[in-house]
Enzyme design. Structure first.
Site, PDB file in Angstrom:
ATOM      1  N   GLU A 114      32.358  42.013  31.816  1.00 23.51           N
ATOM      2  CA  GLU A 114      33.103  40.838  32.283  1.00 23.51           C
ATOM      3  C   GLU A 114      32.146  39.660  32.324  1.00 23.51           C
ATOM      4  O   GLU A 114      30.967  39.806  32.664  1.00 23.51           O
ATOM      5  CB  GLU A 114      33.687  41.076  33.681  1.00 23.51           C
ATOM      6  CG  GLU A 114      34.360  39.802  34.214  1.00 23.51           C
ATOM      7  CD  GLU A 114      35.180  39.984  35.473  1.00 23.51           C
ATOM      8  OE1 GLU A 114      34.905  40.921  36.242  1.00 23.51           O
ATOM      9  OE2 GLU A 114      36.105  39.165  35.668  1.00 23.51           O
ATOM     10  N   ASN A 125      44.698  43.990  35.096  1.00 19.62           N
ATOM     11  CA  ASN A 125      43.349  44.398  35.485  1.00 19.62           C
ATOM     12  C   ASN A 125      43.396  45.393  36.634  1.00 19.62           C
ATOM     13  O   ASN A 125      43.362  46.588  36.413  1.00 19.62           O
ATOM     14  CB  ASN A 125      42.505  43.177  35.845  1.00 19.62           C
ATOM     15  CG  ASN A 125      41.199  43.584  36.506  1.00 19.62           C
ATOM     16  OD1 ASN A 125      40.574  44.553  36.070  1.00 19.62           O
ATOM     17  ND2 ASN A 125      40.786  42.894  37.545  1.00 19.62           N
ATOM     18  N   GLU A 126      43.487  44.923  37.859  1.00 18.32           N
ATOM     19  CA  GLU A 126      43.567  45.889  38.966  1.00 18.32           C
ATOM     20  C   GLU A 126      44.724  45.470  39.863  1.00 18.32           C
ATOM     21  O   GLU A 126      44.582  45.355  41.057  1.00 18.32           O
ATOM     22  CB  GLU A 126      42.238  45.987  39.733  1.00 18.32           C
ATOM     23  CG  GLU A 126      41.736  44.673  40.252  1.00 18.32           C
ATOM     24  CD  GLU A 126      40.476  44.775  41.105  1.00 18.32           C
ATOM     25  OE1 GLU A 126      39.752  45.770  41.050  1.00 18.32           O
ATOM     26  OE2 GLU A 126      40.232  43.820  41.855  1.00 18.32           O
TER      27      GLU A 126
END
Ligand code: AHR
Length: 644
Positions: free
Chosen positions: A23, A364-365
């Site tokens: 990232e 993503n999460e």
């Protein structure tokens, strides 16, 4: 003590299950893996401040540039009329008041050059009536490291000027300077200084090589929270990241405001952190190829970062179609032929062969909360992607925390869907940034995981709070205490390789002094890099893994072990987290041969690597003294290699 391995109940280890998560956090990309040495080279920097649901973005094109030799030597102004590229419209007007006046770039911590290395230097200029030469180069103190001279064409048009230079000497924290040899006015944009040894002409060699040494099976990118954005408009738009570099629209970084609070006016030291997108999706795919890793791009599901925003594209809103189309078009970009819109873009960029895209991360999460209907929107994405590309392996998500109601509910939903549709997700991504104690206490957590639903441990790291975890710029947080706990926990991942089919530590890279998140796997500055203790633990797991994993027991407290085999080799990993030296007899109900090598890491819990002592915690080869007996020093992690 005994370490006992059993053949019964052994499970396969899928090839490529060890991977990397990249990232752009901690200046990992601009100022990091992207070999571009200049900062804010295109005058597009933004100054960002704010907090959840309230961000202010102010253009600040002069950021990282200052007037040379003194403030009053020139007048500089950021302008956007008749720009070079409309996508990045700002450029700099320099009005030199006297000969020798110009601008200097901060270049993060200044420019580092190696002696004898070739560098590529370029910039764009526009002149209406200025005709005298300009000089650009790197200067250290009073010394010229290199300098080039260019004569502007005074025709009112933009022109690119390119040079190759070789340095005689090395330099550190030097100045990049651009000066006019006479009083007058010029427009400049898109400066570039790249070392010629950059991997593929793009990536900083030392960092790229350190990543390749980990032999990752996959590369998850580009985030992380930046995929989601602090606002939906701030999310990572892969389509903006491909094609000609200068036409990739600058985006501010979600990490520019990490940790902002009222006391600092909601502005951080990193308020100008941006994404030039000099490395975009095309380059991420190239990086995957260079690493020998399968690409795993992650895409937004129309929910902005849930920590920073309540913004969502509601289900049923036609705008959601754009997000779905982004996912479908990405597969076309990676795999399509020249008869497809996005396949053609890839081919024109220089990659006629398809990229080996197999995985796609959707969200993503994210977690289901506040009416964002994450589950329903994921189901919609899954259906649409699999309708068109049934072979794509979709990675789901179980949210940001293990042991939480949202984690439990995400798994229930995932498993229910898998019953009806075995291709619903390939694996579900769980994230855990936890104290060492949690990792030890849960080292067998996967023993009890239901076998329906595969796990991708997509982001994990031990956070030793007393050592500075969670703070910005804290390389001291990468203590052995954390890495040892990770090694112990990973024995559980390895024993349960039938369930944990993918794993990647996070975050990967951190620039010293520019870091929003600690601990990290690799630390670097403008010149050098070193691996943390966790880097070496990860490396040992990656390099010494077989294709079948056994059931393993240890009979002493605070010991953890796993074992895998490949061909005639068996790799036993063992952690002694206690304070006593133990002697272990290795036993098995199968023939695993004799001890060939021992690779050992050991240290004080508070030890950590630094630029000065980069290998304080690193694997060491120990000669075996017996065929199946081994010493386990206190606070040690070892790989025992047996050959039949
Ligand atoms: O790795 C840092 C951040 O942690 C990631 O961006 C995000 O996915 C998680 O919250």
């Amino acid at each position: 003590m005994k370490i006992t391995m059993t053949d019964a109940g052994k499970v396969p280890v899928r090839a490529g299950s060890f991977g990397l998560f990249f990232e752009d956090i901690n200046y990992s990309l601009d100022g990091g893996l992207y070999a571009q040495m200049l900062e804010n080279r295109n005058f597009e920097a933004k100054d960002v401040c704010g907090d959840k649901d309230n961000f202010t973005v102010t253009p600040d094109g002069k950021y990282a540039w200052s007037v040379f030799p003194a403030e009053d030597a020139a007048a500089i102004k950021v302008k956007d009329d008749r720009p070079l590229f409309v996508e990045n419209p700002h450029y700099l007007r320099i009005e030199a008041k006297k000969a020798g006046a110009g601008i200097v770039n901060k270049a993060y911590d200044g420019v580092y050059c190696k002696a004898g290395m070739r560098y590529k230097l370029s910039f764009w200029m526009r002149s209406y009536d200025y005709r005298a030469p300009v000089f650009a180069g790197v200067y250290a103190g009073g010394e010229k490291i290199f300098e080039v001279k260019a004569k502007p064409r005074a025709d009112g048009k933009w022109h690119k000027y390119e040079f190759g230079v070789r340095t005689g000497k090395s330099c550190e924290r030097a100045q990049f300077r651009f000066t006019l040899s006479a009083a007058g006015t010029l427009h400049v944009d898109w400066f570039s200084l790249m070392p010629e040894d950059a991997v593929l002409g793009i990536f900083r060699r030392d960092l790229a090589e350190m990543l390749r040494e980990l032999k990752p099976g996959f590369l998850r990118f580009p985030g992380g929270c930046i995929v989601e954005g602090n606002t939906l408009a701030n999310r990572y738009l892969w389509k903006n990241s491909v094609g000609q570099t200068e036409r990739r629209r600058h985006n501010w970084s979600r990490w520019a405001v990490h940790g902002a609070c009222e006391e600092n006016g909601f502005r951080t030291d990193f308020s100008h952190y941006g994404q030039t997108l000099g490395v975009g999706y095309y380059e991420y795919f190239l990086l995957s190829e260079y690493l020998g890793a399968k690409p795993l791009p992650v895409l937004s599901v129309g929910i902005a970062c849930q920590y920073m925003s309540s913004e969502v594209v509601p289900l049923g809103d036609p705008a959601l179609e754009t997000y779905i189309q982004e996912a479908l078009d990405l597969v076309e970009f990676a795999r399509g032929g020249k008869d497809t819109v996005w396949g053609r873009v890839r081919i024109e960029m220089g990659h006629p062969e398809p990229f080996a895209l197999e995985y796609l991360g959707i969200g993503n999460e994210q977690w289901e909360a506040d009416g964002n209907e994450f589950y329903k929107r994921f189901e919609l994405f899954e259906r649409r992607i699999h309708e068109k590309y049934p072979d794509i392996r979709i990675i789901g998500t179980a949210g940001p925390t293990v042991d939480s109601p949202s984690h439990k509910s995400a798994w229930e939903w995932t498993r229910k869907n898998l019953e009806e549709n075995p291709d619903f997700v390939y694996a579900c991504d769980e994230h855990f940034y936890v104290p060492p104690k949690w990792l030890y206490d849960n080292a067998d957590v996967y023993d009890g995981y239901p076998r329906k639903g595969l796990v991708y441990a997509g982001e994990y790291a031990a956070h030793v709070m007393e050592a500075g975890a969670g703070r910005m710029n804290a390389p001291e947080s990468n203590v052995w205490e954390g890495a040892l706990a990770e090694a112990a926990f990973m024995t559980g991942m390895e024993r349960n390789a039938d369930v944990v089919v993918m794993k990647s530590y996070a975050p990967l890279l951190a620039r010293l002094g520019y870091t929003q998140w600690s601990p990290d796997l690799i630390w670097f500055d403008g010149k050098s890099a070193y691996g943390s203790a966790s880097y070496y633990v990860q490396k040992l797991y990656s390099l010494y893994t077989g294709d079948v994993s056994y059931k393993v027991r240890t009979d002493a407290p605070r010991t953890y072990a796993s074992a895998t085999s490949r061909d005639d080799l068996t790799f036993v990993k063992v952690v002694n987290a206690g304070e006593e030296t133990l002697t272990a007899d290795i036993e098995a109900d199968f023939n695993f041969g004799e001890l060939l090598r021992i690779v050992r890491m050991q240290g004080e819990l508070t030890d950590y690597n630094t630029m000065e002592e980069p290998a304080k915690l690193a694997p060491a080869e120990i000669a075996p003294s017996a065929p199946a007996t081994v010493e386990l020093p206190p606070r040690s992690f070892q790989v025992l290699v047996f050959r039949r």
